[in-house]
Every structure is written in C-alpha cells, then in structure tokens.
Design a protein around this motif. Structure first.
Motif, mmCIF file in Angstrom:
data_model
loop_
_atom_site.group_PDB
_atom_site.id
_atom_site.type_symbol
_atom_site.label_atom_id
_atom_site.label_comp_id
_atom_site.label_asym_id
_atom_site.label_seq_id
_atom_site.Cartn_x
_atom_site.Cartn_y
_atom_site.Cartn_z
ATOM 1 N N LEU A 17 0.831 -1.208 0.000
ATOM 2 C CA LEU A 17 0.000 0.000 0.000
ATOM 3 C C LEU A 17 0.864 1.255 0.000
ATOM 4 O O LEU A 17 0.609 2.207 -0.744
ATOM 5 N N LEU A 18 1.891 1.238 0.826
ATOM 6 C CA LEU A 18 2.772 2.404 0.882
ATOM 7 C C LEU A 18 3.471 2.615 -0.454
ATOM 8 O O LEU A 18 3.676 3.744 -0.892
ATOM 9 N N PHE A 19 3.801 1.486 -1.093
ATOM 10 C CA PHE A 19 4.448 1.610 -2.393
ATOM 11 C C PHE A 19 3.521 2.283 -3.398
ATOM 12 O O PHE A 19 3.930 3.176 -4.140
ATOM 13 N N ILE A 21 1.015 4.272 -2.792
ATOM 14 C CA ILE A 21 0.852 5.686 -2.460
ATOM 15 C C ILE A 21 2.069 6.484 -2.906
ATOM 16 O O ILE A 21 1.949 7.568 -3.492
ATOM 17 N N ALA A 22 3.232 5.937 -2.641
ATOM 18 C CA ALA A 22 4.447 6.641 -3.049
ATOM 19 C C ALA A 22 4.480 6.802 -4.564
ATOM 20 O O ALA A 22 4.847 7.854 -5.086
ATOM 21 N N LEU A 24 1.952 7.007 -6.572
ATOM 22 C CA LEU A 24 0.968 8.022 -6.931
ATOM 23 C C LEU A 24 1.510 9.424 -6.678
ATOM 24 O O LEU A 24 1.214 10.361 -7.410
ATOM 25 N N CYS A 25 2.315 9.546 -5.633
ATOM 26 C CA CYS A 25 2.852 10.864 -5.313
ATOM 27 C C CYS A 25 3.998 11.248 -6.219
ATOM 28 O O CYS A 25 4.179 12.410 -6.542
ATOM 29 N N VAL A 26 4.770 10.277 -6.595
ATOM 30 C CA VAL A 26 5.981 10.617 -7.324
ATOM 31 C C VAL A 26 5.760 10.718 -8.834
ATOM 32 O O VAL A 26 6.505 11.423 -9.522
ATOM 33 N N PRO A 28 3.536 12.277 -10.838
ATOM 34 C CA PRO A 28 3.462 13.617 -11.433
ATOM 35 C C PRO A 28 4.809 14.317 -11.423
ATOM 36 O O PRO A 28 5.115 15.089 -12.330
ATOM 37 N N PHE A 29 5.605 14.049 -10.401
ATOM 38 C CA PHE A 29 6.926 14.665 -10.356
ATOM 39 C C PHE A 29 7.827 14.142 -11.452
ATOM 40 O O PHE A 29 8.589 14.894 -12.062
#
Lengths: 290, 307, 521
Positions: A17-19, A21-22, A24-26, A28-29
C-alpha cells in the motif's frame, strides 16, 4: 522477535500500500522532471509520460544563464537560513515558558496567541505597521512579521509538555536555571520536533514571494520564487488583451514552466532527508538514567 | 487555568519564574506589534474603506456590509457549500496523515521508511495551478487520460471537471494527494519520541501489534491529534481559495462557490476591502466560537487544549 | 555535550552573518543606478507592471537608450517594477500608505477598481485636461478621440495607453483550409461549414478522425470581448457589451445578434464540431490545446496569431495560420468590428503622499517629458533602438532587429516593459515581419473604420462596482448552459430576468445617466 502470520500479512499489505501511495505521489513529479528536459514539441504533444523520449537541457541552460535568477537563489538562501534560525529561536523561547504549568497567566497568554490565529487585520494594516517601523525595502520585513507561527508554537509547546518532568527536576537539583534547562536538556531532546518546525519555517521562507513583492521595492532583493512565478505566468500567456502589440516580445516557451517547478522545489526537497537523522527513535533512552 | 499553582502570592510566582517571563518577552512583543497591531484594520468592516481616505477618515457605515452579506440571495448556498466541504475534509482528509504516519511507523526497514517518507511529501510543493493543470490533463472529457481509458473499454466519458456531483470528491482527493504526506511529518516527529523500551516491555507481556498500537503508539500522538483537531475546527470555514477557484466553472459553481472564492471576486477584485473584511470578520467570529467550544470539550475529556 | 558545543560555534558564525546582513540590507535602500541630480535635470519616479522574467537595467550609465532619453528630454526616470501577479495588491497598499511614486501606470481593470475611482474623485491624482492643449505633440500622438474616451465624468486625469482598436477576431489553420479547399469564411454558415469540414474530413491527413473545428474557452476569463460569442454578436449588430439605443442603455445579450452567436455555438457543440470541454477550459489553456494541432479555428485577439503560429510550428512544421475576414451581417449594413476602447489603462500623475508630484510646475515638467517622448526621434529610439546596437540595416535599407538566443529582440530585453508607461503606438510594423503578422496588421488598419466600442469604458456605476462580477457570472453561466443544451430560450430569458433583478437594471440606469451627461454628442 517472532512474527505471527497475521503480523506478516499485515506487513506485506502495508508495504504494498505504501508503495502504491508513493508511486501516486511521485509520478506527477517524474512527469514534471521529464517535461523539463524535453523539447517543446514533445511537451505540447505529450509524447512521453514518466521518462522523456528526447532529452534537451535548453530550459535549464536558459534559467541558469539568467543573472537575475542566479542572484535571487542566493537571496533566497539568505532569507531562508537567517529566517529559520530566528524563527526557531523565537518559537522555542516562547513555547518553553508556556509549557510550564506553574507559570501564572499562562492560560491567558495562550488564549491571546490562539486569538491571533482567528482574527487578523489583513494586508494593508500590516503593511502600515511595517512601514511605520521603517522596514520597507529591508530583509527584516520578511523576517519579523512572520517571526513566530502560532500554529508551530502551540505544537512545540505541546511537545515540550510531553517530556518527563523528572528531567527538569533533576537539572534544578543540579543548580541549573530555566535558560540552561532549555538549552542543555529540552533542546537536544526535542530535536525531532524542532527539526520539524525548522523544516516548516524553512519551506515557508523558501516559498515566499508575496511578502517580498509587497515589502521590497528593490528588484535585486527579490527571492527566486518571485521570478519563477513570473516565468510560469508568462509562459501561460494570456496577457494579449492587456499588453500592447508592440510589447508582445516576451513569451517563454511552455516547457520552461516545468524546469521552473523543478528549480523551485529541489533545494527544499533536499532539506528533509538531511533532517531525517534527527527523527530517529529512542532519543529518550538513557537520558533519565544518565 | 493555572491548575498547579499553589496559593502563593502572585509576586512570589513571578519572581520565581522571572527567567521564564524574560524568555517570553520577544514572543509577546512580536504578537503585540505584528498581530494585535494590525487588528485595528478590522474596523474597516464597519466602514466604507478606501485606501485613498485612510482608515480614520473613511465613512462609518455600521453593519451595512454584514447586512448585505447575510441578505445576499446566495448566502445560504455559500454557507451550505462551505460547511459541506469542511465536513468532507474533516471526515476524509483529516485522518489520512495520521493513518499514513502509523503505517510508516510499522515499517521495520529504516531505508524503506525514509525513502517513502521523502517521496510522499513531494506533492506539497506542487502549486495548485499545476495540480489544476494535471487534473485537466487527466480528467478532461476532451482527451483526458482517464476518460480515454474509459472510452477504450466501451464506456462513456465522464464529465469529472464539470459535473456538480464530482466537484467535492475531486477537491478532497486533490487535497489528500497534495497534503497527506506533508501532514505525516508532525506525527512522525511525535512518534519518534516514544521510548523503545515501552515496546519491548509490551512484547514481553505478550501484547500483539494491534495492542501495541492501541496502548503505546496512539497515546503518544493523542495530544497532537487533539490539538490539530481543535485548530482544524478553528479553520472550519476556511476552504482555501486558490484550489477551489481554479476548479470552478459555470457548471459546478452551484456546489463549488464557497466563502473564500466569493470574497475574492465580489470584493477583492473590485477593491471593496470593507466587504472582504466584513466577511472575514464573520468567519473569525464563528471560528472563535467553535475553538472555544472544542477546546472546552477537550479539556473536559482530560486532554490538553490549545489554551 | 558535544553536539551542543558545535552548535555554539555555528551560532556565532551566524551571528556574524546576521551583522553583515543588517549592515548590508537594512533600512530603505538606495535604488541601483539612481543618478545624482544635475542642475537642469528633472527626476521622475515611476511605477510599472512587470511582464518580463527579469528586470531591465535602466540606469543611465549602463543603458545607452536611457542616456539619450535623459539628454534629449532633460528628465531622468527611476522606475519601480512590480510583477504583474501582485500589481493590484501592491498598488492598493501603496495608496493606503501614501507611498506611490510620481507617475503610475494603471491597467484597464484597475481603472474600474473602486479604490482608483474613489481616489480620482477625491483628488488623489492630478487632472491634466486643462493643461493638455499646451502639449500638442502628445495630443496629436494619442489623438483627441482617445482622450475623449478616456475621460472620467468629463475630466481627463491621465495619459491613455494606446492599444489596437479592432483587435478581436478569428484565425484558423491555413494549411487545413488549403488542403480541403475551403475559402475564407465570411458568414456564420461558412464558419459552421468550415468547422464541420475540419472535424470530419481529416484535414491533417493522418487518416484518423482526431481533429475538430472550433476551440473555445469559457472558464475564468471566458466572457471577455475576444471570446467568439461577443465578437460574432457585435458583427451581427449587437452592441459591444453595452450600447445606447433609443434613449437608454442596453446590454448586448438582449440583442438578437447575441442569440444568433449563442445558437451558432450551440449547434457546433451539439454536432461535435467544437471541443467538448469548453466550459472548463481557461482562456490561457485554449492556446495550449490549439498548438497541439488538433483544433482548427480559434477566436482571440488577432495579434496572438504570430505567437501561436510560432508555437504550432514546433509541433507541426508545415502549419500556417491566417486571419479570418470580418464577419458579414446577413441583415445587411456596414461591417462591425468588435473593438477595444483604443487604450488599456492610463498613466496617472500622483498628487498625494511624499512621493507625489509636488506642484503644478512639476506637473508641467512631467507633461513636457511626455510631450517630448512623442517626437519622431524619441519614438524611433524607443521602438527600434540604436543602429548598430539594436538593429542593422540590410542592403535595401530595411531595418533588421538584432535578436538574442530565445528569439526576442535585444531591444526588448534591454528596455523591458518601460514602453508601457511611455507613449507608444498601438502597433509597430517592422520590416522583417512574417506573413501572418503582416496579415494581422493589415486587418487592423482595414477594420478601424468599422470599430464598435464599449461606451462603458469612460463611465462608472456604483452598482456595477458592487455586484458587477456577479452579474457577469450570471450571464456567463447562462451562456455556457445554453451552449451545452442544458438551458433553452426560456431558461435564458429567465437568467436575463435574474440579471436585471440582481442589479442589472440599476447599472443600466446609472450608465445611461452618465452617458447622457458626458458622452452623448
């Protein structure tokens, strides 16, 4: 430590799950970074997603060749470093006394602090005061009006309160006064929270552009965010109906906005990993026994 | 409010704590000069202020701006939109940084933890303008990536950006993406202060991970959560202007227009400062009531409040 | 503790840094390049909006153009630039603290701002109307009609900044039109046919049906004059935003021409010949999409065409844009070109605060400076620069502007946005203009005589200041919903009724009264 099956399953799910989320966050960057090194053509037609198809550093060359931008980075660093130190010092000095229940008048002061979070006079009255103090065109106009964030101060006070009172008692028995207790005992033990607020303040300074434009008339003193924002706004166009035709000289290319975003955020992004070592667990271990 | 003070004379207390009072001086000065000082500007809510005439000479109009605000035909809609969005935020957005922080806390590998931590707070640095741009690229019903995928599977394009039904979920989701990671920082700082020995003792007592979470981890961040919650309630009517303004359009305005965006185009854009100040004043009074109430409740429950 | 001793040293280093900082940047700093006042010279302090990504160096010792201006006019100018995004905020703050400089450039939006209007009515700025006849060059340059339009309740306060008058129009993909053999469209029917062809007949020749005809944007700034709805409406007989007819003021959306424009778009949308997301697309973003090469027609200010062509060519090297002809009114009658007021904002002369123009003597010196900037020598200097430095002459004697790496001229980089606070012509034809630029300028010249202007430019209305934005929103939302097909004609009429009740009728009455008093000829 033996792990039960449930525990292992939880760990697996947690990691996955953390992967996600990470990711998803990264992503766009990654898009932004790729766009910043792609030629204009690719940016307009979105020929790439996470990694660039063609690499072209002209955007960075353009940004770095601007004397204004390079100088403003130096200004931003100055503003951020000095500002953060002032912020942390002032916040600590205020949070520490307010964390002591024995202080008379503590509740009243705290209420007055909270009150300032709810009511504000606004931009014009604040400017009038800064002007009256003669701080216009000085970097102090960027450091003083925001010296203490009530939000940060309240939270830091809360962290101080959670430290064991035995520490203070032991120190007083040893003959230390309040200032020494703060400096020698509370400060080192609260490094995680102090580092947190230092980060918050630093980010605030690094991202500030409005106060700079408002209080500083001299363009040479403007921090980098002013110029970066200007470039992004210009590259989106949209001034055509207000600007005269003969002035339509300058429209930065589209992909510049992406390079600007990278430029504006990378320095501050690097601060947190640097501070992470202050967040390690177990700082309390040994402090009472020792 | 000073529970632990013994019945000693006030002067003795001040004298004993004189160093503490000394330390308070810079902070108090700051708040007086830069926070209470500008508050004289609130008087413009009761005047027809123009910068030209200055605050003293601008004409006094009493409650005119408040009357105009409350009798505006859109007032109830604004109130409904602002309150509903605030409730959505508190229900869905507020808990997430806590949950994320707890999830990260459970990770045993320090390297994995640090890498994830550093990544999830990146979106905080993306400006809302860029977020709006990304939303457009993904969700537009003319070539947006998500809609293209839906069409490819035989479905019909969904008007995410225009439909009133999607507006609030979209806003909350944007906030979650942008700010959850950043919000974990404060909790992780609190969690890092927890004594490892407590965990070791609990394990020896036979506690499983769920019990450790409940009895050790959560209590460590309880007071932080309470304070953040009180402050969040204090900002109840603040929805943030830029994010919503960028996503508003003719079709979702009915559910999207909130106090902050209303003040922007009805007052700020035309130079009607008094009206903007009046609306802000109203919001501040509501916030004050909410904070006092919540703080009192928290104290009754035995927690540390914000004052 | 070891950690602590290290931080002590760190702290003392920073204290030293702090001391240096205090010494270096404390107090009201001197502006770089402020020259010592020499006997004859008059110093004019100015404030101008900054549209460039870096400030120009306008000091006399580093900028030869500025030196020549100072020598010619006997005036030295000191400019404070303020980035455009915060220009209004900063100006308002400076007004509130009586810190404005002598001469300030205000854009069109600000001239309608309550702060400025109140300021003007309360004597914050010098009226110049009575002095203008002494400055013939300035009056001739700006022209009397523009000065007349720029009056506020009968008084001239500032120097209007000239803009192209018939600026709104449409441009489209010439390469697509050539491929599909479509003639330049002059009527709504022809525009519709072109949109249909661009959507269905594969104009980019890639074998896929991935193009569409019209690109339109209606979010945020969408209701502006350059929006297709208003441009078409004006061409079909509607007034430009507001009109004075039969003894009273009427808004444009009550005119049948406006409905015809809305019906045109409603049809395009229903048939799928325009972008489906126009309701959420902002004015800026529509060019992004256009430059991806998927849409063929776009309404806007015509001088955007050269820039967009340049951007488009990076994606589609064979693309070419061309300006659409003026739209013909099927009911007959003269052509009507949707126009600006001929100026955007004014240059005002400050009368209050310590930075103000002290007295009429100094006001005359300032006006004399502006008068002298209208001479051919100074105009030539501002627009073309210095021969050998900013341009060179080719064999035929034509001027070729020196450009720098990013494609902009050396002159615009060295002068920045200074031109916006000095008298400038609405457009400048250069010898090295490309095809589409020449078309644009030709269209400007041809349509000036057909210009229909917005009479509300020189009028004020307290109701409009209070609820104007809300009124605009009512109509904008109604337009969008009508085009989408969610509202029918009855619903639209209901929206108009709401507009009237919400304050629209009051605005019409107020504008009407002021028009009759000051503008009616």
């Amino acid at each position: 430590m033996k792990k039960s099956a449930a525990s292992a399953a939880f760990d697996a799910a947690n990691h996955v799950l953390l992967f996600c989320i990470a990711a998803l966050c990264v992503s766009p960057f990654l898009f932004v970074v790729s766009a910043s090194v792609s030629p204009m053509n690719d940016v307009l037609t979105r020929k790439f997603f996470i990694y660039p198809t063609h690499v072209d550093f002209s955007t960075y060359r353009y940004l770095l060749s601007s004397v204004t931008l390079v100088r403003s980075i130096g200004v931003s660093f100055l503003i951020t470093v000095v500002g953060t130190i002032l912020n942390v010092a002032a916040t600590m000095l205020t949070a520490y006394p307010l964390s002591k229940k024995r202080l008379r008048g503590r509740g009243a002061v705290q209420f007055l602090v909270v009150f300032t979070m709810l009511f504000s006079g606004g931009m014009i009255p604040t400017y009038l005061i800064v002007n009256a103090l003669g701080l216009i065109d000085s970097l102090w106009a960027l450091w003083l009006p925001g010296l203490i964030s009530a939000f940060n101060m309240i939270l830091l006070r809360n962290f101080f309160q959670q430290l064991s009172p035995e520490l203070e008692e032991a120190a007083i028995i040893d003959g230390c006064n309040d200032i020494v207790v703060l400096a020698r005992i509370y400060f080192p033990l609260s490094l995680p929270s102090i580092a947190t607020f230092a980060l918050f303040y630093a980010v605030g300074h690094w991202n500030s552009y409005f106060s700079a434009i408002l209080y500083l008339n001299d363009q040479n003193k403007w921090p980098i965010q002013v110029w970066l924002r200007q470039i992004v706004i210009l590259s989106q166009g949209g001034f055509s109906d207000t600007v005269s035709v003969s002035e339509m000289g300058y429209v930065p290319p589209q992909n510049i906005s992406f390079a600007v975003i990278v430029f504006a955020t990378v320095p501050i992004l690097l601060v947190y990993p640097f501070l992470q070592k202050y967040f390690t667990k177990g700082l309390m271990v040994g402090s009472i026994k020792g | 409010m000073d529970r632990s003070a013994t019945k000693r004379s006030p002067w003795k207390s001040v004298s004993r704590d004189r160093l503490l009072y000394l330390m308070l001086i810079p902070g108090v000065l700051f708040f007086l000069v830069f926070r209470y000082g500008p508050m004289f500007g609130l008087i413009t809510a009761f005047k027809d202020f123009t910068p030209m005439l200055g605050m003293l000479r601008s004409p006094w109009v009493g409650l005119k701006h408040f009357e105009r605000f409350f009798s505006d035909p859109g007032f109830l809609t604004l109130l409904r939109n602002t309150v509903v969005l605030a409730l959505y935020n508190i229900a869905f957005f507020f808990p997430l940084p806590i949950i994320l922080a707890l999830m990260l806390n459970e990770v045993s590998s320090l390297a994995y933890k640090r890498v994830v931590q550093s990544i999830i707070y990146m979106p905080h640095f993306v400006s809302w303008v860029v977020v709006a741009g990304i939303s457009y690229t993904l969700l537009s019903n003319q070539g947006g990536a998500i809609n293209e995928m839906i069409i490819a599977r035989g479905g019909e394009a969904v008007n995410f950006l225009g439909s009133p039904r999607w507006f609030r979920p979209l806003i909350v989701f944007q906030s979650i993406w942008k700010e959850s990671g950043w919000g974990t920082i404060i909790f992780l700082a609190a969690l890092s202060g927890v004594d490892i020995q407590l965990y070791e003792a609990a394990i020896m007592d036979g506690a499983n991970r769920a019990r450790q979470l409940w009895h050790i981890t959560l209590p460590a961040i309880k007071s932080t959560i309470v304070i953040l919650f009180i402050l969040r309630i204090g900002n109840f009517l603040d929805t943030g202007f830029e994010q919503i303004f960028l996503m508003l359009n003719s079709m979702n305005r009915g559910v999207g227009e909130v106090f902050d965006t209303y003040v922007y185009w009805s007052a700020m854009q035309s130079g009607l400062f008094s009206y903007a100040t009046a609306v802000g004043f109203f919001k501040s009074v509501v916030s004050l009531v909410l904070v006092v109430l919540t703080n009192w409740l928290a104290r009754k429950a035995g927690e540390e409040g914000v004052y | 503790m070891k950690r602590f001793t290290v931080s002590r040293r760190f702290l003392s280093v920073l204290l030293a840094l702090l001391a240096a900082v205090c010494a270096g940047v404390g107090g009201t700093g001197e502006k770089a390049g402020a020259p010592a006042a020499t006997g004859e010279q008059f110093t004019l302090t100015m404030q101008q909006e900054l549209f460039s990504p870096q400030p120009p160096d306008l000091s006399i010792r580093n900028n030869e153009v500025m030196k020549r201006i100072a020598d010619f006019t006997g005036t030295v100018i000191n400019v404070n630039f303020v980035p455009t995004s915060e220009y209004t905020n900063k100006t308002n703050v400076l007004i509130a603290s009586n810190n404005l400089p002598m001469v300030i450039a205000f854009n069109g939006g600000q001239m309608k701002d309550n702060t400025i209007v109140t300021g003007l009515k309360n004597g914050a700025f010098w009226p110049i109307g009575n002095l203008l006849p002494q400055y013939g060059k300035l009056v001739d340059f700006i022209t009397q009609p523009v000065f007349d339009n720029a009056r506020l309740e009968g008084v001239n306060y500032g120097v209007p900044r000239l803009r192209v008058v018939p600026r709104n129009g449409m441009f489209y993909r010439k390469d697509w039109a050539d491929k599909l053999k479509i003639a330049p469209p002059k009527t709504l029917e022809e525009l519709t046919a072109m949109a249909k062809a661009f959507t269905e007949n594969d104009p980019d020749g890639n074998g896929q049906k991935d193009t569409w005809g019209m690109e339109m944007a209606y979010a945020s700034t969408g209701n502006n004059g350059w929006n297709g709805v208003r441009t078409i409406a004006t061409a079909l007989g509607a007034p430009n935003a507001w009109g004075y007819e039969n003894g009273k003021m009427v808004p444009d959306f009550t005119h049948p021409g406006y409905m015809a424009a809305l019906d045109f778009y409603r049809n395009l949308y229903a048939q799928g010949w325009m972008n489906k997301d126009f309701a959420v697309l902002t004015g800026n973003k529509r060019y992004d999409v256009f430059c991806q090469g998927k849409a063929g027609m776009i309404f806007g200010v015509m001088d955007d065409a050269p820039n967009q062509e340049r951007n488009l060519k990076t994606v589609v090297p064979t693309a070419a844009l061309t300006v659409a002809p003026a739209i013909v009114n099927p009911a007959g009658g003269p052509l009507r070109a949707s126009a600006t007021a001929g100026f955007n904002g004014q240059i005002l002369f400050n009368k209050t605060g310590k930075g103000a123009i002290a007295g009429e003597a100094d006001l005359k010196k300032a006006l004399r400076f502006y008068d002298m900037m209208c001479t051919p020598e100074m105009q030539d200097l501002m627009l073309f620069g210095i021969e050998g430095v900013h341009y060179k002459k080719d064999a035929a004697g034509k001027r070729i502007m020196e450009k720098i790496a990013d494609g902009n001229t050396k002159l615009s980089t060295s002068m920045g946005d200074l031109g916006q606070i000095l008298p400038q012509p609405p457009f400048v034809e250069k010898d090295d203009d490309n095809a589409v630029t020449k078309e644009v300028f030709a269209a400007f010249k041809a349509r000036v005589k057909d210009s229909i202007m917005d009479p509300s430019t020189s009028l004020t209305s307290t109701t409009f200041t209070e609820v104007g934005k809300e009124l605009d929103q009512i109509i904008m939302d109604a337009n969008v919903k009508y085009i989408l097909g969610e509202l029918n004609k009855d619903g639209y009429q209901k929206a108009i009724a709401t507009w009237r009740a919400r304050g629209g009728d009051k605005v019409l009455a107020e504008y009407g009264a002021l028009y009759e008093k000051y503008s009616k000829k």
